[in-house]
Design an enzyme around this catalytic site. Structure first.
Site, PDB file in Angstrom:
ATOM      1  N   ARG A 207       0.904  -1.139   0.000  1.00 22.57           N
ATOM      2  CA  ARG A 207       0.032   0.174  -0.006  1.00 22.57           C
ATOM      3  C   ARG A 207       0.876   1.215  -0.044  1.00 22.57           C
ATOM      4  O   ARG A 207       2.065   1.211   0.357  1.00 22.57           O
ATOM      5  CB  ARG A 207      -1.000  -0.030   1.108  1.00 22.57           C
ATOM      6  CG  ARG A 207      -0.504  -0.989   2.382  1.00 22.57           C
ATOM      7  CD  ARG A 207      -1.655  -0.982   3.566  1.00 22.57           C
ATOM      8  NE  ARG A 207      -0.773  -0.170   4.619  1.00 22.57           N
ATOM      9  CZ  ARG A 207      -0.992   0.687   5.177  1.00 22.57           C
ATOM     10  NH1 ARG A 207      -2.243   1.513   5.189  1.00 22.57           N
ATOM     11  NH2 ARG A 207      -0.393   1.317   6.219  1.00 22.57           N
TER      12      ARG A 207
ATOM     13  N   ARG B  87      -2.052  10.338   3.569  1.00 23.37           N
ATOM     14  CA  ARG B  87      -2.959  11.052   4.676  1.00 23.37           C
ATOM     15  C   ARG B  87      -3.604  12.450   4.285  1.00 23.37           C
ATOM     16  O   ARG B  87      -3.032  13.144   3.849  1.00 23.37           O
ATOM     17  CB  ARG B  87      -1.919  11.308   5.965  1.00 23.37           C
ATOM     18  CG  ARG B  87      -1.210  10.071   6.358  1.00 23.37           C
ATOM     19  CD  ARG B  87      -0.451  10.544   7.693  1.00 23.37           C
ATOM     20  NE  ARG B  87       0.255   9.577   8.197  1.00 23.37           N
ATOM     21  CZ  ARG B  87       1.291   9.584   8.872  1.00 23.37           C
ATOM     22  NH1 ARG B  87       1.586  10.718   9.553  1.00 23.37           N
ATOM     23  NH2 ARG B  87       1.907   8.501   9.184  1.00 23.37           N
TER      24      ARG B  87
ATOM     25  N   ARG C 207      18.921  -7.303   0.687  1.00 20.69           N
ATOM     26  CA  ARG C 207      19.804  -6.000   0.205  1.00 20.69           C
ATOM     27  C   ARG C 207      20.644  -5.304   1.354  1.00 20.69           C
ATOM     28  O   ARG C 207      20.409  -5.651   2.576  1.00 20.69           O
ATOM     29  CB  ARG C 207      18.693  -4.707   0.307  1.00 20.69           C
ATOM     30  CG  ARG C 207      17.953  -4.859  -1.299  1.00 20.69           C
ATOM     31  CD  ARG C 207      16.842  -3.586  -1.693  1.00 20.69           C
ATOM     32  NE  ARG C 207      15.930  -3.531  -0.702  1.00 20.69           N
ATOM     33  CZ  ARG C 207      15.860  -2.497   0.118  1.00 20.69           C
ATOM     34  NH1 ARG C 207      16.568  -1.256  -0.112  1.00 20.69           N
ATOM     35  NH2 ARG C 207      14.846  -2.320   0.955  1.00 20.69           N
TER      36      ARG C 207
ATOM     37  N   ARG D 235      19.202   8.855   1.204  1.00 28.67           N
ATOM     38  CA  ARG D 235      18.963   9.697   2.480  1.00 28.67           C
ATOM     39  C   ARG D 235      20.131  10.141   3.115  1.00 28.67           C
ATOM     40  O   ARG D 235      21.181   9.241   2.959  1.00 28.67           O
ATOM     41  CB  ARG D 235      17.698   9.099   3.335  1.00 28.67           C
ATOM     42  CG  ARG D 235      18.162   7.754   3.754  1.00 28.67           C
ATOM     43  CD  ARG D 235      16.704   7.238   4.560  1.00 28.67           C
ATOM     44  NE  ARG D 235      17.128   5.933   5.064  1.00 28.67           N
ATOM     45  CZ  ARG D 235      16.364   5.345   6.126  1.00 28.67           C
ATOM     46  NH1 ARG D 235      15.159   5.907   6.379  1.00 28.67           N
ATOM     47  NH2 ARG D 235      16.492   3.899   6.471  1.00 28.67           N
TER      48      ARG D 235
ATOM     49  N   GLU E 217      23.292   7.564   2.999  1.00 27.21           N
ATOM     50  CA  GLU E 217      22.833   6.298   2.866  1.00 27.21           C
ATOM     51  C   GLU E 217      22.770   5.784   1.548  1.00 27.21           C
ATOM     52  O   GLU E 217      21.947   6.428   0.670  1.00 27.21           O
ATOM     53  CB  GLU E 217      21.816   5.877   3.672  1.00 27.21           C
ATOM     54  CG  GLU E 217      21.157   4.523   3.811  1.00 27.21           C
ATOM     55  CD  GLU E 217      19.902   4.363   4.798  1.00 27.21           C
ATOM     56  OE1 GLU E 217      20.035   4.765   5.923  1.00 27.21           O
ATOM     57  OE2 GLU E 217      19.085   3.759   4.365  1.00 27.21           O
TER      58      GLU E 217
ATOM     59  N   TYR F  76      12.226  -8.981   7.992  1.00 29.17           N
ATOM     60  CA  TYR F  76      12.348  -7.441   8.610  1.00 29.17           C
ATOM     61  C   TYR F  76      11.554  -7.951   9.802  1.00 29.17           C
ATOM     62  O   TYR F  76      10.364  -7.972   9.894  1.00 29.17           O
ATOM     63  CB  TYR F  76      12.163  -6.370   7.635  1.00 29.17           C
ATOM     64  CG  TYR F  76      12.253  -5.179   8.136  1.00 29.17           C
ATOM     65  CD1 TYR F  76      13.673  -4.758   8.441  1.00 29.17           C
ATOM     66  CD2 TYR F  76      11.348  -4.855   9.040  1.00 29.17           C
ATOM     67  CE1 TYR F  76      13.911  -3.683   9.100  1.00 29.17           C
ATOM     68  CE2 TYR F  76      11.648  -3.273   9.768  1.00 29.17           C
ATOM     69  CZ  TYR F  76      12.950  -2.927   9.800  1.00 29.17           C
ATOM     70  OH  TYR F  76      13.265  -1.810  10.589  1.00 29.17           O
TER      71      TYR F  76
ATOM     72  N   ASP G 281      11.163  -5.015  13.050  1.00 33.23           N
ATOM     73  CA  ASP G 281      11.584  -3.870  13.930  1.00 33.23           C
ATOM     74  C   ASP G 281      11.775  -4.197  15.418  1.00 33.23           C
ATOM     75  O   ASP G 281      11.759  -5.463  15.657  1.00 33.23           O
ATOM     76  CB  ASP G 281      10.299  -2.906  14.189  1.00 33.23           C
ATOM     77  CG  ASP G 281      10.033  -1.914  13.035  1.00 33.23           C
ATOM     78  OD1 ASP G 281      11.196  -1.459  12.610  1.00 33.23           O
ATOM     79  OD2 ASP G 281       8.908  -1.522  12.671  1.00 33.23           O
TER      80      ASP G 281
HETATM   81  P1  FAD Z   1      20.551  -8.283  14.787  1.00 36.67           P
HETATM   82  O1  FAD Z   1      20.445  -7.019  15.514  1.00 36.67           O
HETATM   83  O2  FAD Z   1      20.885  -8.366  13.340  1.00 36.67           O
HETATM   84  O3  FAD Z   1      21.550  -9.403  15.602  1.00 36.67           O
HETATM   85  C1  FAD Z   1      22.154 -10.408  15.337  1.00 36.67           C
HETATM   86  C2  FAD Z   1      23.659 -10.572  15.723  1.00 36.67           C
HETATM   87  O4  FAD Z   1      23.986 -11.963  15.414  1.00 36.67           O
HETATM   88  C3  FAD Z   1      24.557  -9.585  15.159  1.00 36.67           C
HETATM   89  O5  FAD Z   1      25.076  -8.784  16.223  1.00 36.67           O
HETATM   90  C4  FAD Z   1      25.333 -10.394  14.602  1.00 36.67           C
HETATM   91  O6  FAD Z   1      26.899 -10.100  14.308  1.00 36.67           O
HETATM   92  C5  FAD Z   1      25.222 -11.741  15.174  1.00 36.67           C
HETATM   93  N1  FAD Z   1      25.844 -12.953  14.324  1.00 36.67           N
HETATM   94  C6  FAD Z   1      25.534 -13.201  13.230  1.00 36.67           C
HETATM   95  N2  FAD Z   1      25.942 -14.489  12.710  1.00 36.67           N
HETATM   96  C7  FAD Z   1      26.938 -14.893  13.725  1.00 36.67           C
HETATM   97  C8  FAD Z   1      27.720 -15.853  13.964  1.00 36.67           C
HETATM   98  N3  FAD Z   1      27.905 -16.837  13.001  1.00 36.67           N
HETATM   99  N4  FAD Z   1      28.247 -15.910  15.095  1.00 36.67           N
HETATM  100  C9  FAD Z   1      28.118 -15.208  16.053  1.00 36.67           C
HETATM  101  N5  FAD Z   1      27.311 -14.119  15.986  1.00 36.67           N
HETATM  102  C10 FAD Z   1      26.535 -14.003  14.996  1.00 36.67           C
HETATM  103  N6  FAD Z   1      13.947  -1.296  14.266  1.00 36.67           N
HETATM  104  C11 FAD Z   1      13.105  -0.346  14.685  1.00 36.67           C
HETATM  105  O7  FAD Z   1      12.425  -0.658  15.430  1.00 36.67           O
HETATM  106  N7  FAD Z   1      13.448   1.051  14.339  1.00 36.67           N
HETATM  107  C12 FAD Z   1      14.034   1.339  13.209  1.00 36.67           C
HETATM  108  O8  FAD Z   1      14.144   2.525  12.987  1.00 36.67           O
HETATM  109  C13 FAD Z   1      14.933   0.605  12.808  1.00 36.67           C
HETATM  110  N8  FAD Z   1      15.783   0.887  11.623  1.00 36.67           N
HETATM  111  C14 FAD Z   1      16.668  -0.060  11.041  1.00 36.67           C
HETATM  112  C15 FAD Z   1      17.476   0.241  10.039  1.00 36.67           C
HETATM  113  C16 FAD Z   1      18.289  -0.691   9.380  1.00 36.67           C
HETATM  114  C17 FAD Z   1      19.060  -0.173   8.380  1.00 36.67           C
HETATM  115  C18 FAD Z   1      18.190  -2.066   9.845  1.00 36.67           C
HETATM  116  C19 FAD Z   1      18.906  -3.023   8.973  1.00 36.67           C
HETATM  117  C20 FAD Z   1      17.447  -2.395  10.899  1.00 36.67           C
HETATM  118  C21 FAD Z   1      16.399  -1.437  11.464  1.00 36.67           C
HETATM  119  N9  FAD Z   1      15.654  -1.809  12.516  1.00 36.67           N
HETATM  120  C22 FAD Z   1      14.799  -0.882  13.086  1.00 36.67           C
HETATM  121  C23 FAD Z   1      15.691  -3.280  12.802  1.00 36.67           C
HETATM  122  C24 FAD Z   1      16.545  -3.398  14.013  1.00 36.67           C
HETATM  123  O9  FAD Z   1      17.692  -3.510  13.576  1.00 36.67           O
HETATM  124  C25 FAD Z   1      16.118  -4.882  14.428  1.00 36.67           C
HETATM  125  O10 FAD Z   1      14.900  -5.318  14.850  1.00 36.67           O
HETATM  126  C26 FAD Z   1      16.906  -5.516  15.169  1.00 36.67           C
HETATM  127  O11 FAD Z   1      18.499  -5.570  14.811  1.00 36.67           O
HETATM  128  C27 FAD Z   1      16.751  -7.111  15.489  1.00 36.67           C
HETATM  129  O12 FAD Z   1      17.673  -7.673  16.291  1.00 36.67           O
HETATM  130  P2  FAD Z   1      17.864  -9.193  16.120  1.00 36.67           P
HETATM  131  O13 FAD Z   1      18.620  -9.369  17.335  1.00 36.67           O
HETATM  132  O14 FAD Z   1      17.086  -9.957  15.459  1.00 36.67           O
HETATM  133  O15 FAD Z   1      19.077  -9.174  14.945  1.00 36.67           O
HETATM  134 NA    NA Z   2      15.052   3.172  10.380  1.00 37.75          NA
END
Ligand code: FAD
Ligand code: NA
Length: 391
Positions: A179, A183, A262, A293, A316, A367, A369
């Site tokens: 979508r 607004r 990506r 951005r 970025e 993805y 948050d």
């Molecule tokens: P991650 O934070 O990716 O943690 C996974 C970890 O596992 C990493 O530290 C990695 O190094 C580790 N790992 C991977 N493989 C191995 C291995 N083999 N051995 C040991 N360690 C390993 N969320 C929001 O709520 N608001 C936002 O504005 C927002 N903006 C974002 C912008 C971007 C560009 C991105 C990419 C994400 C954004 N997010 C945002 C989402 C947020 O980053 C995620 O919700 C969060 O990172 C999820 O946590 P996670 O633990 O699942 O993954």
């Molecule tokens: Na963001």
């Protein structure tokens, strides 16, 4: 190994699991993290010459309507009153985003009220009705025009999306956008959630408090697949329950093929001006501008005393990830979804036979948050880990 649970990855998912299992359920938890810092992609650090907090993996805005997640988060940090707003530069003019009545009236040099604007957009969105003749839009371009009409779509969505995907929108599947909310008020608050804010003393302080428990040990610079260190996959899996938050295809040595992501490239710069753009995030809608951005981090914390003659900006750029790049957003083509399904079969077996739990954005290829990652970690602890992990 003298622990009850191994957690691979110290992002919000892994640290929430570790905190709950150690603090509420008495487990001794070992967290292994490949990077040299905790926190996953939410990690931030102060730029050394200005003290301005920079989100190293892209700007992170916390927002949630999940009361359980909010209550849990506020045990570890207070939040500022920050409210996220985004602007976009298009052909030398700045417009408010997401597309709202202010955007429409500025763009059409008009003074429409809500009903008149709605009627205009509806009329413009009908342009392709005869061409489509009842069939679904075949690509993102058709979909965009049929959702909001050609003028707004081409100005604010088409080229921005082309830059995000490095692909012409006529070549992108219509499913890339479900979508395009418009607004019909002047409200340009980006998120609609009940709770929003930024951690008062930064993301890393919050993440460190999650890990700060006598029964939690975090080992940095430790890759779960590196057999030269003791806590690697072959040594651990089957002996101790494992929560794995790394990429699911990597866990199985890409047996079912690679899942597409990506990635983003960031170009950080310290400038000798107090304020570069007057707002935290400026999008660039024009194809001629290579970045999508610019973030200016001082504006995320107007309450802080930052230097008034220097500022930190980050441009970025977006592109498809190769193996070795940081995976940021799932591409999710039909081929990816087929591969993911095959990996689901493998993860179920790995769970049933060897006690491995796949979680987080990389472990489930979606993805998430931050509030979703935290919420799903809390559920995994309650429903699956606490009943199964013996302490
Ligand atoms: P991650 O934070 O990716 O943690 C996974 C970890 O596992 C990493 O530290 C990695 O190094 C580790 N790992 C991977 N493989 C191995 C291995 N083999 N051995 C040991 N360690 C390993 N969320 C929001 O709520 N608001 C936002 O504005 C927002 N903006 C974002 C912008 C971007 C560009 C991105 C990419 C994400 C954004 N997010 C945002 C989402 C947020 O980053 C995620 O919700 C969060 O990172 C999820 O946590 P996670 O633990 O699942 O993954
Ligand atoms: Na963001």
């Amino acid at each position: 190994m003298d622990v009850d649970l191994v957690v691979v990855g110290s992002g919000f998912f892994g640290l929430t699991v570790a905190e709950r299992m150690a603090n509420e359920h008495g487990a001794r938890v070992l967290v292994v993290e490949r990077r040299s810092h905790i926190g996953g992609n939410a990690y931030s650090e102060d730029e050394p010459t200005t003290g301005i907090e920079v989100h190293r993996y892209g700007a992170h805005l916390f927002h949630t309507s999940n009361e359980r997640v909010w209550e849990y988060a506020t045990r570890f940090t207070a939040f500022t009153g920050y409210v996220h707003r985004v602007y976009t530069t298009y052909r030398g003019e700045v417009f408010p985003m997401p597309i709202n009545l202010g955007t429409i009236n500025q763009f059409f040099r008009s003074a429409y009220g809500p009903d008149a604007a709605r009627a205009l957009v509806r009329e413009q969105a009908a342009e392709l009705d005869a061409v489509l003749a009842g069939r679904e839009p075949a690509n993102l371009d058709e979909k965009g025009v049929s959702l909001i009409g050609r003028p707004l779509y081409e100005a604010f969505i088409r080229d921005y999306t082309a830059k995000q995907w490095q692909t012409d929108p006529t070549e992108l599947p219509a499913s890339v956008i479900s979508r395009l909310p418009v607004r019909y008020t002047y409200d340009n608050r980006y998120f609609n959630d009940a709770h929003e804010g930024l951690p008062v003393d930064g993301y890393t302080a919050w993440l460190e408090r999650l890990a700060d428990h006598p029964r939690i040990e975090v080992r940095l610079d430790t890759d779960f697949f590196d057999t030269s260190q003791p806590v690697h996959k072959d040594a651990v899996v089957g002996n101790v329950p494992v929560v794995y938050t790394g990429p699911v295809d990597r866990y199985f040595d890409y047996a079912e093929g690679e899942l597409g992501w990506r990635t983003l490239d960031f170009e950080q710069e310290v400038l000798d001006v107090g304020d570069f753009q007057g707002t935290p995030v400026m999008n660039y809608a024009d194809l001629a501008v290579p970045y999508t951005r610019i973030h200016e981090f001082r504006h995320f914390h107007p309450e802080r005393e930052y230097p008034d003659d220097r500022t930190v900006i980050m441009r970025e750029f977006s592109r498809f990830a190769d193996r070795g790049d940081e995976p940021y957003y799932p591409v999710n083509t039909p081929a990816d979804r087929a591969r993911l399904l095959a990996y689901r079969g493998l993860t179920e077996r790995e769970h049933d036979e060897r006690g491995v739990y796949f979680g987080g954005r990389l472990g489930t290829y979606q993805y998430l948050d931050m509030h979703m990652a935290i919420g799903s970690a809390l559920s995994m602890v309650d429903n699956r880990l606490a009943p199964r992990v013996r302490v």
